[in-house]
Design an enzyme around this catalytic site. Structure first.
Site, PDB file in Angstrom:
ATOM      1  N   SER A   1      40.130 -12.512 -12.040  1.00  0.00           N
ATOM      2  CA  SER A   1      39.326 -12.724 -10.830  1.00  0.00           C
ATOM      3  C   SER A   1      39.123 -14.214 -10.588  1.00  0.00           C
ATOM      4  O   SER A   1      39.387 -15.040 -11.467  1.00  0.00           O
ATOM      5  CB  SER A   1      37.969 -12.047 -10.994  1.00  0.00           C
ATOM      6  N   LYS A   2      38.615 -14.497  -9.400  1.00  0.00           N
ATOM      7  CA  LYS A   2      38.342 -15.888  -9.052  1.00  0.00           C
ATOM      8  C   LYS A   2      37.342 -16.495 -10.042  1.00  0.00           C
ATOM      9  O   LYS A   2      37.423 -17.663 -10.381  1.00  0.00           O
ATOM     10  CB  LYS A   2      37.789 -15.941  -7.630  1.00  0.00           C
ATOM     11  N   ARG A   3      36.414 -15.643 -10.493  1.00  0.00           N
ATOM     12  CA  ARG A   3      35.412 -16.170 -11.434  1.00  0.00           C
ATOM     13  C   ARG A   3      36.034 -16.632 -12.757  1.00  0.00           C
ATOM     14  O   ARG A   3      35.588 -17.598 -13.352  1.00  0.00           O
ATOM     15  CB  ARG A   3      34.311 -15.141 -11.674  1.00  0.00           C
TER      16      ARG A   3
ATOM     17  N   ASP B   1      37.343 -20.029 -12.064  1.00  0.00           N
ATOM     18  CA  ASP B   1      36.274 -21.040 -12.006  1.00  0.00           C
ATOM     19  C   ASP B   1      35.783 -21.366 -13.415  1.00  0.00           C
ATOM     20  O   ASP B   1      35.557 -22.519 -13.766  1.00  0.00           O
ATOM     21  CB  ASP B   1      35.096 -20.519 -11.173  1.00  0.00           C
TER      22      ASP B   1
END
Ligand code: GLU
Length: 507
Positions: free
Chosen positions: A265-267, A270
């Site tokens: 996921s994008k998380r 990050d």
């Protein structure tokens, strides 16, 4: 004659393209090119509530950046357009009608409230999974249960309705997946999906199947999240009587988090400092910026290469592939069933590989904007790049090391000094400085052997002096060969930086 291969990438413009979407597009592209076929781009924007401005442009720019130019699609008109489902809207109604006339679909007039109501009542009696299906439809308000004249009256009066697929009872539906083999699903497990709404919009399922049929798609290559829809799609082909030209299906495995626990996921990006989107994306609603590979200094060749290997492996152990080599080597048989873990270190390894393919001049051009007002000759820049480039993964690493070498350090790393500075360090450094001053003929090219001879004469260990020189020159302990660094900077700068360090430490 065999039908020529025709595949499509069919994203919904609901946001930026995730790495998984890039991979789906890539595998479709590779498969098409490998078989001399056609690669189409179709924008699936039937769900206007999820439309995000800018997403379609973003998707096209991403594909182009990766070198995945579509043969037909928006901005590449051909004979099978239009390519946005919103522009194909008038085509779908006749297909819904066709199914109704053939007794394969029916009108349903149940309102949202009525459906909610049934669900609530079923929940209260312990059934949480109520579905509109071959068993429950007999109790609902549809053209199977209402008298024909009432159905007509409702239609004529403009009452809202949906068209639902009449899923047959007691039937096995077989999906032959090129990656997973045969998957059999009992029709009882499929609900009577809505295909069309009275506002004139088809649902995803109807539009997707009708368009694949009309565009002559031979292979549907898409993410695993669509596997549960595949039986329904097969049923639609059967209901239309299009089984002869039904495409073959290939559902690609998920891309997993680096630790293998769940979907990437994008998380995760990050948290671990890598992008999950090809290009930077600014969310039009929140203004939030998400990292992109392109802006992060990744080479598109590296991105394509690393994405290709997420779920596909070649017959041998080759790891580095150009796009043309991928076309040559690619086959769906070598796509794995199991999810592919994203490996950040491996990704960086690919970028370093492609950075190393750049010439010193190419690197110089790409880092110039990051050098600010540093005034140096092209020759010195090239020499410095040649010296520092080995350690770099990204062009910005080269830029930082170039600046780190060519600019006198603004500060010294505390830890480096603390670990290397001894009681006699100042005396030794001063000795080196005096020796350099009194030998103006020292040649940068031989500086290594000259300093080593001097160290031996003084009975100084190399490790007691050279790390200090490195701190003086670069501020820290990491960096390219110290003698080459001295040769690059020249004796004058070297002396200046050593005396600056001496002054600062003695203060
Ligand atoms: N529009 C679907 C998506 O956004 C495409 C599914 C398919 O390829 O059939 O992924």
């Amino acid at each position: 004659m065999k039908t020529p291969v025709c595949v499509r990438f069919a994203p919904s413009p609901t946001g930026p393209l995730h790495l998984g979407g890039v991979r789906t597009a890539l595998y479709n592209y590779l498969f098409a090119k490998k078989h001399g076929g056609q690669f189409m781009l179709r924008i699936e924007d039937t769900d206007q509530t999820r439309f995000v401005p800018g997403a379609e442009q973003y998707i096209m720019e991403s594909l182009r950046w990766c070198g995945l130019q579509w043969d037909e699609g928006p901005e590449a008109e051909g004979s099978k357009g239009p390519y946005r489902q919103s522009e194909r809207k008038p085509m779908y109604r006749q297909y819904a009608d066709q199914l109704i006339q053939a007794g394969k679909a029916y009108y349903a007039f149940d309102t949202q409230e009525e459906l909610e109501d049934v669900r609530e009542r079923m929940k209260a009696s312990g059934n949480n999974t109520w579905q509109y299906n071959s068993i429950t439809r007999v109790n609902m308000k549809n053209s199977l249960t209402l008298p024909a004249d009432e159905v007509q009256r409702r239609l004529d009066s403009g009452e809202a309705y949906v068209v639902r697929l009449l899923v047959p009872r007691n039937t096995d539906i077989k999906v032959n997946d090129l990656i997973r083999g045969v998957v059999v699903v009992k029709s009882e497990h499929i609900d009577d999906k809505v295909l069309f709404k009275s506002d004139g919009m088809p649902t995803y399922h109807l539009a997707n199947v009708v368009d694949d049929h009309l565009m002559g798609i031979t292979h549907v290559i898409r993410g695993e999240e669509w596997l549960p829809s595949a039986p329904l799609h097969v049923l639609l082909y059967e209901s239309f009587g299009w089984t002869d030209t039904m495409p073959q299906f290939a559902h690609l495995p998920l891309i997993l988090k680096p630790d293998g626990n769940g979907k990437l996921s994008k998380r995760d990006g990050d948290r671990l400092g890598f992008p999950v989107f090809p290009l930077e994306w600014k969310d039009p609603a929140t203004g939030e910026i998400s990292l992109g590979y392109r802006e992060g200094g990744w080479y598109k060749e590296a991105v394509v290469n690393l994405v290709a290997l997420l779920g596909w492996h070649p017959s041998d152990n080759q790891e580095v592939f150009s796009l043309d080599e991928l076309i040559e080597a690619f086959s769906l048989e070598k796509v794995a069933k199991a999810g592919a873990k994203f490996d950040v270190e491996k990704a960086k390894w690919f970028n370093q590989y492609y950075l190393r393919q750049q010439t010193d001049h190419q690197l110089a051009e790409s880092i110039k904007p990051q050098l600010g007002d540093l005034e140096i000759t092209e020759e010195l820049l090239i020499k410095t790049i040649a010296l520092v480039r080995d350690r770099a993964v990204f062009p910005v690493d080269v830029a930082e090391d170039v600046l780190g070498l060519l600019q006198a350090p603004k500060a010294y790393e505390d830890q480096a000094l603390a670990s290397k500075w001894k009681a006699d360090s100042a005396e030794k450094l001063q000795g080196l400085l005096n020796w350099m001053e009194s030998n103006p003929d020292l040649q940068p090219e031989n500086i290594g052997s000259s300093i080593k001879t001097w160290l031996t004469e003084q009975n100084y260990g190399i490790g007691s002096v050279m790390p200090l020189v490195r701190i003086a020159l670069t501020g820290g302990l990491a960096g390219p060969d110290i003698f080459e660094t001295i040769a690059l900077l020249g004796l004058q700068s070297t002396k200046e930086r050593i005396s600056t360090l001496l002054q600062k430490v003695q203060k």
